[in-house]
Design a protein around this motif. Structure first.
Motif, mmCIF file in Angstrom:
data_model
loop_
_atom_site.group_PDB
_atom_site.id
_atom_site.type_symbol
_atom_site.label_atom_id
_atom_site.label_comp_id
_atom_site.label_asym_id
_atom_site.label_seq_id
_atom_site.Cartn_x
_atom_site.Cartn_y
_atom_site.Cartn_z
ATOM 1 N N ALA A 242 0.825 -1.213 0.000
ATOM 2 C CA ALA A 242 0.000 0.000 0.000
ATOM 3 C C ALA A 242 0.855 1.257 0.000
ATOM 4 O O ALA A 242 1.907 1.308 0.624
ATOM 5 C CB ALA A 242 -0.921 -0.009 1.205
ATOM 6 N N ASP A 243 0.380 2.272 -0.709
ATOM 7 C CA ASP A 243 1.019 3.586 -0.684
ATOM 8 C C ASP A 243 0.499 4.396 0.499
ATOM 9 O O ASP A 243 1.225 5.180 1.088
ATOM 10 C CB ASP A 243 0.725 4.357 -1.978
ATOM 11 N N ILE A 244 -0.791 4.220 0.813
ATOM 12 C CA ILE A 244 -1.456 4.970 1.869
ATOM 13 C C ILE A 244 -2.256 3.976 2.713
ATOM 14 O O ILE A 244 -2.931 3.101 2.163
ATOM 15 C CB ILE A 244 -2.417 6.027 1.281
ATOM 16 N N ILE A 245 -2.201 4.128 4.020
ATOM 17 C CA ILE A 245 -2.993 3.283 4.916
ATOM 18 C C ILE A 245 -3.942 4.191 5.685
ATOM 19 O O ILE A 245 -3.517 5.143 6.342
ATOM 20 C CB ILE A 245 -2.107 2.493 5.895
ATOM 21 N N VAL A 246 -5.247 3.903 5.575
ATOM 22 C CA VAL A 246 -6.262 4.647 6.301
ATOM 23 C C VAL A 246 -6.859 3.678 7.311
ATOM 24 O O VAL A 246 -7.482 2.683 6.945
ATOM 25 C CB VAL A 246 -7.363 5.184 5.352
#
Length: 157
Positions: A127-131
């Motif tokens: 993942a590039d971004i983890i929310v």
């Protein structure tokens, strides 16, 4: 993975793969289906589900839903539909995330290697971004799946 304290710095990522808790299970979201295929090592012939922010956006995108099913699609929760070989779902994000609210739609897939179960280390690496909220990421059951045409509705899962 890049960590940011400000949303404005995300612009330097050209193609974003987001790892988040979706309305059903942990998922990868992106607006680039080829990037998701690469992340999951998935066959190019297998399409992804397109998740829309709301029913109005779904209709504006050109999807044609048989009249007799429009109401059930509008009111559906945790349900994916296939119409004319295009899979879609309407799901408002439950997380208070500006990244997810800004986009009208995303391609969506479960957060795992193709054919395998959820592995947090694999997902964080890809993942590039983890929310993530305070409850974390939980693998739950996938959405119900129906094929719709003008005459009938068939449940697949």
């Amino acid at each position: 993975m890049d960590s940011f304290s400000s949303y404005t710095r995300l612009s330097r990522l050209s193609v974003k793969v987001i790892l988040t808790q979706t309305d059903t299970t942990v998922g990868f979201l992106s607006q680039d289906d080829k990037k998701l295929q690469e992340v999951k090592s998935r066959k190019p012939s297998k399409a992804f589900i397109k998740v829309y922010k709301n029913f109005k956006t779904l209709l504006a995108s050109g999807h044609r839903i048989p009249d007799k099913y429009k109401n059930s699609v509008r009111r559906s929760k945790k349900t994916t539909f296939i119409v004319k070989n295009k899979a879609f779902r309407v799901a408002d994000t439950s997380l208070d995330s500006q990244i997810l609210r800004d986009k009208l739609w995303h391609y969506s897939t479960s957060a795992n290697e193709s054919g395998k179960n959820f592995d947090r280390d694999f997902c964080i690496e890809k993942a590039d971004i983890i929310v993530e909220n305070k409850d974390g990421l939980n693998e739950n059951s996938s959405s119900s799946l129906y094929i719709l045409n003008h005459t009938k509705r068939k449940k697949i899962r």
